[in-house]
Design a protein around this motif. Sequence first.
Motif, short mmCIF file in Angstrom:
data_model
loop_
_atom_site.label_atom_id
_atom_site.label_comp_id
_atom_site.label_asym_id
_atom_site.label_seq_id
_atom_site.Cartn_x
_atom_site.Cartn_y
_atom_site.Cartn_z
N MET A 254 49.59 -77.95 63.02
CA MET A 254 50.48 -78.89 64.02
C MET A 254 51.83 -78.47 63.79
N LYS A 255 52.82 -78.77 64.73
CA LYS A 255 54.19 -78.24 64.57
C LYS A 255 54.84 -79.27 63.58
N LEU B 187 70.29 -75.10 65.18
CA LEU B 187 70.23 -74.33 64.00
C LEU B 187 68.57 -73.87 64.03
N LEU B 188 67.69 -74.62 64.51
CA LEU B 188 66.59 -74.22 64.84
C LEU B 188 66.52 -72.85 65.73
N ASP B 189 67.26 -72.92 66.76
CA ASP B 189 67.36 -71.88 67.64
C ASP B 189 67.75 -70.53 67.00
N GLN B 190 68.98 -70.79 66.23
CA GLN B 190 69.58 -69.50 65.41
C GLN B 190 68.52 -68.94 64.47
N GLN B 191 67.44 -69.86 63.93
CA GLN B 191 66.67 -69.47 63.07
C GLN B 191 65.38 -68.98 63.52
N ALA C 235 62.90 -70.86 64.72
CA ALA C 235 61.79 -71.75 64.25
C ALA C 235 61.37 -72.31 65.28
N ASP C 236 59.80 -72.63 65.24
CA ASP C 236 59.19 -73.43 66.37
C ASP C 236 58.88 -75.04 65.53
N VAL C 237 60.01 -75.49 66.00
CA VAL C 237 59.93 -77.16 65.20
C VAL C 237 60.22 -77.87 66.38
N ASP C 238 59.38 -79.17 66.53
CA ASP C 238 59.73 -79.95 67.53
C ASP C 238 61.00 -81.04 67.05
N GLY D 222 65.66 -78.82 75.00
CA GLY D 222 64.29 -78.89 74.55
C GLY D 222 64.27 -79.91 73.65
N VAL D 223 64.81 -80.92 73.70
CA VAL D 223 64.81 -82.30 73.01
C VAL D 223 63.74 -83.28 73.66
#
Length: 399
Positions: free
Chosen positions: A1-2, A24-28, A30-33, A69-70
């Motif tokens: 699960m994400k 920050l998630l985009d820069q890293q 990372a696949d986080v919702d 993507g929010v």
Amino acid sequence: MKQQILIIGAGFGGLWSALSAVRLLDQQGADVDVTLLAPQAELRIRPRFYEHNVAGTTAPLGELFAAVGVNFVQGSATGIDSQARRVRYNGANGQGELAYDRLVLAAGSEVARPASAGISRHTFDVDSLESALKLEEHLHALAKLPDNPARNTVVVVGGGFTGIETATEMPGRLRAILGENTEVKVIIVDPGQRIGAAMGDSIAEIIAHASETLGVSWRLGAPVSSVDEQGVTLANSERIETRTVIWAAGVKASPLTAQIDAPRDPRGRLHVDRNLKVLGQERIYATGDTAYAATDDLGNYALMTCQHAISLGRSAGNNAAADLLGVEPIPYSQPKYVTCLDLGSWGAVYTEGWDRQIKLTGEEGKQLKTQINTQWIYPPAADRAVALAAADPLIPVVA
């Protein structure tokens, strides 16, 4: 699960938290919702609710959320379970729950009314869009009443920022509704001993001068004792006959802050560290009007204003994501403080610094205030690259 970053609130703090977390998630990679829970997918421009046409003071957020993507969930948060890491809410289809790995509380604040007789029942406010619209409807309905002093008198309780802006705008609003030749009265009731004292000595004289020019009078040193349908009674027994009383004597943090086991200030704001993590909580961040946050190392703390909420939001979202990913956070810092106080048709006064050094007044100040209110505090365009670039926590809100 994400993994899930959940943000409660779509005000300035919530909006910018969401954008900054995604950045920050985009820069890293990372696949986080990132999910935002709020009653509506729109930014309500609360600093403009004292104006005469509040229906136009909202900005839709649906396209922006889709672009970056929010995930938006429509509903009102009702409970926070920090042990189970879940948030309960009421939505259009009934009750629901959302899980989180990191929570950002950006639920804002609400007007603070004392329990004195009649105040809750017989006063208006400009704290929310709904209440500002209710006041606007009431003001227009005054034109149907007989012309008398009570109809033509507005009392604003509170001589701080909101009270002054509401009161100095009011003579123009009343005359536009009741007629240009109507003898209107606008009275600010404030427990202080000096006009504009809550705004500091440097601009008090300007506030006094503008008030006199506009015909706004002050009742000082006597708080409100009671309010009824026909008027206001002050603690010194003075009676003011009026059909319109506007409460602008302060706000308190969202009641949701009381559901988190952490220290709070007298306004209910949660104490946070320099990364905006709530003290004593490992997975919860507070931002905007729910956070009692130091702006610098000089003893200054963020105020409950959009100026601070925007910067707080950028920091909270970034740092919640950084915490989840195990990367370095960016401590919140906002050393520059400015004010731009609208003074109705007189103009405005712009100051810099916590000691409020005057930089612009009159029409020059008004032009800057108009820019702030109609451009600077609005959301970015629904363009992913543009929106995420604007969410950098190192960008100063005021240069």
